[in-house]
Every structure is written in C-alpha cells, then in structure tokens.
Design a protein around this motif. Sequence first.
Motif, PDB file in Angstrom:
ATOM      1  N   ILE A 237      42.810  48.769  44.565  1.00 27.36           N
ATOM      2  CA  ILE A 237      43.813  47.717  44.727  1.00 27.36           C
ATOM      3  C   ILE A 237      43.217  46.453  45.322  1.00 27.36           C
ATOM      4  O   ILE A 237      43.767  45.360  45.168  1.00 27.36           O
ATOM      5  CB  ILE A 237      44.992  48.227  45.595  1.00 27.36           C
ATOM      6  N   LYS A 238      42.066  46.562  45.986  1.00 23.53           N
ATOM      7  CA  LYS A 238      41.497  45.400  46.677  1.00 23.53           C
ATOM      8  C   LYS A 238      41.015  44.336  45.685  1.00 23.53           C
ATOM      9  O   LYS A 238      41.407  43.172  45.766  1.00 23.53           O
ATOM     10  CB  LYS A 238      40.366  45.843  47.597  1.00 23.53           C
ATOM     11  N   GLY A 239      40.138  44.722  44.770  1.00 18.91           N
ATOM     12  CA  GLY A 239      39.665  43.764  43.773  1.00 18.91           C
ATOM     13  C   GLY A 239      40.795  43.278  42.885  1.00 18.91           C
ATOM     14  O   GLY A 239      40.829  42.104  42.493  1.00 18.91           O
ATOM     15  N   LEU A 240      41.734  44.175  42.564  1.00 14.97           N
ATOM     16  CA  LEU A 240      42.870  43.796  41.723  1.00 14.97           C
ATOM     17  C   LEU A 240      43.747  42.777  42.435  1.00 14.97           C
ATOM     18  O   LEU A 240      44.277  41.856  41.799  1.00 14.97           O
ATOM     19  CB  LEU A 240      43.683  45.034  41.347  1.00 14.97           C
ATOM     20  N   THR A 241      43.902  42.918  43.750  1.00 12.80           N
ATOM     21  CA  THR A 241      44.667  41.943  44.520  1.00 12.80           C
ATOM     22  C   THR A 241      44.058  40.556  44.384  1.00 12.80           C
ATOM     23  O   THR A 241      44.768  39.557  44.218  1.00 12.80           O
ATOM     24  CB  THR A 241      44.716  42.349  46.002  1.00 12.80           C
ATOM     25  N   ILE A 242      42.732  40.483  44.430  1.00 16.33           N
ATOM     26  CA  ILE A 242      42.058  39.194  44.317  1.00 16.33           C
ATOM     27  C   ILE A 242      42.275  38.598  42.925  1.00 16.33           C
ATOM     28  O   ILE A 242      42.574  37.405  42.787  1.00 16.33           O
ATOM     29  CB  ILE A 242      40.556  39.342  44.618  1.00 16.33           C
ATOM     30  N   SER A 243      42.144  39.409  41.870  1.00 15.62           N
ATOM     31  CA  SER A 243      42.322  38.876  40.513  1.00 15.62           C
ATOM     32  C   SER A 243      43.776  38.482  40.263  1.00 15.62           C
ATOM     33  O   SER A 243      44.039  37.440  39.648  1.00 15.62           O
ATOM     34  CB  SER A 243      41.842  39.880  39.458  1.00 15.62           C
ATOM     35  N   ASN A 244      44.717  39.278  40.738  1.00 11.83           N
ATOM     36  CA  ASN A 244      46.136  38.909  40.626  1.00 11.83           C
ATOM     37  C   ASN A 244      46.408  37.594  41.335  1.00 11.83           C
ATOM     38  O   ASN A 244      47.146  36.728  40.838  1.00 11.83           O
ATOM     39  CB  ASN A 244      47.028  39.992  41.228  1.00 11.83           C
ATOM     40  N   ALA A 245      45.802  37.417  42.512  1.00 12.12           N
ATOM     41  CA  ALA A 245      45.997  36.189  43.281  1.00 12.12           C
ATOM     42  C   ALA A 245      45.438  34.979  42.543  1.00 12.12           C
ATOM     43  O   ALA A 245      46.035  33.894  42.565  1.00 12.12           O
ATOM     44  CB  ALA A 245      45.337  36.320  44.650  1.00 12.12           C
ATOM     45  N   MET A 246      44.292  35.151  41.875  1.00 14.48           N
ATOM     46  CA  MET A 246      43.698  34.043  41.123  1.00 14.48           C
ATOM     47  C   MET A 246      44.597  33.618  39.964  1.00 14.48           C
ATOM     48  O   MET A 246      44.821  32.426  39.725  1.00 14.48           O
ATOM     49  CB  MET A 246      42.318  34.449  40.600  1.00 14.48           C
ATOM     50  N   GLN A 247      45.119  34.601  39.225  1.00 21.76           N
ATOM     51  CA  GLN A 247      46.022  34.271  38.119  1.00 21.76           C
ATOM     52  C   GLN A 247      47.301  33.619  38.634  1.00 21.76           C
ATOM     53  O   GLN A 247      47.759  32.603  38.095  1.00 21.76           O
ATOM     54  CB  GLN A 247      46.351  35.539  37.325  1.00 21.76           C
ATOM     55  N   LEU A 248      47.871  34.205  39.686  1.00 20.20           N
ATOM     56  CA  LEU A 248      49.125  33.681  40.227  1.00 20.20           C
ATOM     57  C   LEU A 248      48.945  32.261  40.756  1.00 20.20           C
ATOM     58  O   LEU A 248      49.816  31.400  40.569  1.00 20.20           O
ATOM     59  CB  LEU A 248      49.640  34.602  41.336  1.00 20.20           C
ATOM     60  N   SER A 249      47.812  32.000  41.408  1.00 23.20           N
ATOM     61  CA  SER A 249      47.541  30.656  41.918  1.00 23.20           C
ATOM     62  C   SER A 249      47.560  29.634  40.792  1.00 23.20           C
ATOM     63  O   SER A 249      48.086  28.525  40.953  1.00 23.20           O
ATOM     64  CB  SER A 249      46.177  30.645  42.613  1.00 23.20           C
TER      65      SER A 249
END
Length: 374
Positions: A330-342
Amino acid sequence: MNTVRIGIVGLGNMGKGHAQYLIEGQVKGAVLTAVSDVRPECLAQAKENWGAHLHTYESASEMFRSGEIDGVLLCTPHYEHPKQAIEALQAGLHVLVEKPAGVYTKQVREMNEVAATSGRVFGIMYNQRTNPLYAKLKELISSGELGEVRRTNWIITNWYRSQAYYNSGGWRATWAGEGGGVLINQDPHQLDLWQWTTGLMPKRVRAFCGFGKHRNIEVENDVTAYVEYENGATGVFVTSTYEAPGTNRYEISGDRGKIVIENDRMTFWRLRQLESEFNRVNTESFAQPECWKFEVPIVPGGAQHKEITQDWTNAILHGTPLLAPGEEGIKGLTISNAMQLSTWIDGWVDLPIDEDLYYEKLQEQIARSAVSAG
C-alpha cells in the motif's frame, strides 16, 4: 508441514515464469500442484508442459476450495489482486501477490485488514528488494552512514514502450483495463524502493502527469513529482515511457554526503564529518567539507522473483520474517495514487490521501475509458 503446495492464478508471462522455476524445483520446500486460468487452452498447455499430474482449474475460486494447495501466487490483472487475495485468505490459504498490490488504496487497505486477521503469510512480489544495490543502500541509510536524508531524486525514464506495445492488447494503457499507466505498470518497484530504502514516506505530493504524451493511450506515461517529508527533506521523481535513450539514476543526499546508483554501480561521496557539524564550526566563507569519493563494493546476488518466493515459503514453513510483506504494497501505491490525484485536482495532496476522492476521480476516468470495466 515440510512442503508448501502452491497454486498459481493466471498463466500469462509472469505466471508461466513463476511456474517454470517451481516445476524445476528451484524453490526449496515448495511444489507447484495446481494452476488456474480462464483460458482452457492455457490449462491444456500447462498439463502438456508440466505434467498430467498438475491440477487445473478454470475458476480460481474452485482452486481455492479444492484442498490441493496451501498457498497461492496471484498473477492476474491489477484490479483482481485484492479481491482474489481476500478470497484466498478467507479460504485459509497463504498468499503471494504480484505487484502492484492493487489499483487504489481503499481496495488494498481492505485486503490488508483481512490479511492481518487471517493468521496466514501474506507477501508481495517486490523482487527488486533482493537486488544487492538497493539492499546495500537501505543498510547504509538505516545504519546512519549517510546521516539524515535531506533530498531524494529518482529519474527513471528507461521504460521505453512504443505504440506497437500499447496496441498489442486492447486492455493496455486504459483506465478500465490497467487502472493507470507508467506509475501502476512499470514503476511499482521504484516507488516501493524509494520509500523502503530511505524509510521515509512523503507527507505531501505535487505532481504533473502527462496522459498519452507522444502516444495514443489514455493513461499517464510522463510524470514529474515533487514531495516533502516530515523531517524537512524533499524529493523529486521523474518517469516516462517515451524517452530514448532513457535514464535510471537514483540519488540520495544526506548530512554525510551523497549516494548515487546508476549503471548498476553505487558511488558514495562521503563527507569526513557531518555537514551540519562542519557548518557549525566553520569560520571560512568559501570552505567546504572534506569529501571522499569511492565505489561501494556490492556482493553479487539477488535471485529476484525466485528469491521472494523462497522467502515466502520459508516464512510459511519456518516462521521467518518476510523481506516483502504484502501489507507494505500500500505504501508505493499510496504515492502513485497521490501523484495521479494531484494532477486531477491540480493541487497538493496530503498523505494519507483522501481515498474516497481518489476513487471518485478514478471512476470518472474509467467511465470515459475505451475498454469496458466489465
């Protein structure tokens, strides 16, 4: 138990690769006893190549309930990972899931919660954690050799993919089919290593994703992201799939110098004393800390996928700690989700992210996708 009976779900390239080293007996204490795939021709080929004794199932659920396996390796499309992992865990099976853990953190968090109460061993195929370069980097940072991390920079643009690659499957590079682009397909290993080696998760992210840049695709294939950490450090992550030649350079700056990994080598510019200490006592206007440059010796090794499967098998049989616990996906996925959402909201995203907002925005992309979500 002295042998783990393993089943594989999904006989694509990754599933076949895992099956081959298991069939060859390269993982001590593990044996491939069953496979599942929705394509009958793949199951027939599996029996032909790996023996008539192999149990085959068109339904993963049927294989989970068969009693023929103790653990399962999931090699299915991204969206399926959490759903199938939950079902397998609830059936009493140990689970090793291919990367990524899933497409969105809300889905993966549910999987982690089930795993935490299952009493089963749950791992993720983060095979790059076996790479001696990154293992050494993690050791140097966690031991304090680099001092406090001040800046991270990773440029990973050597994921070149032509239009022919994207055209090879109608599900490729679509929101409904894959759930994202370079961040979810090519970069999960780097996003994992970024936080695993440093021990740092960003506190907020500002990213700029290019969707279908120089390619006729729906999803992101060009990303530049800036992150901030709780300790005041900052980081930049740059990735793409259209640059040729590409670059893979990971640089970490700390209070005692700088480490760079590039071209399968690690270079350490090590300060004789901490920069913070030098700065405190120095009285000369243009003085700089004494610096020594050297190549860090790296012990060969790192058996990649096979080593992660062996590690997972050892954890099942002997209770040893996992190198890549599934919950950490979930850690790396959180970062990628955050990049898309940003990018979607054109602003900063704080971590932990607003999972409901991300899911809402993802559904908007899926609704416009050329591939039906099914």
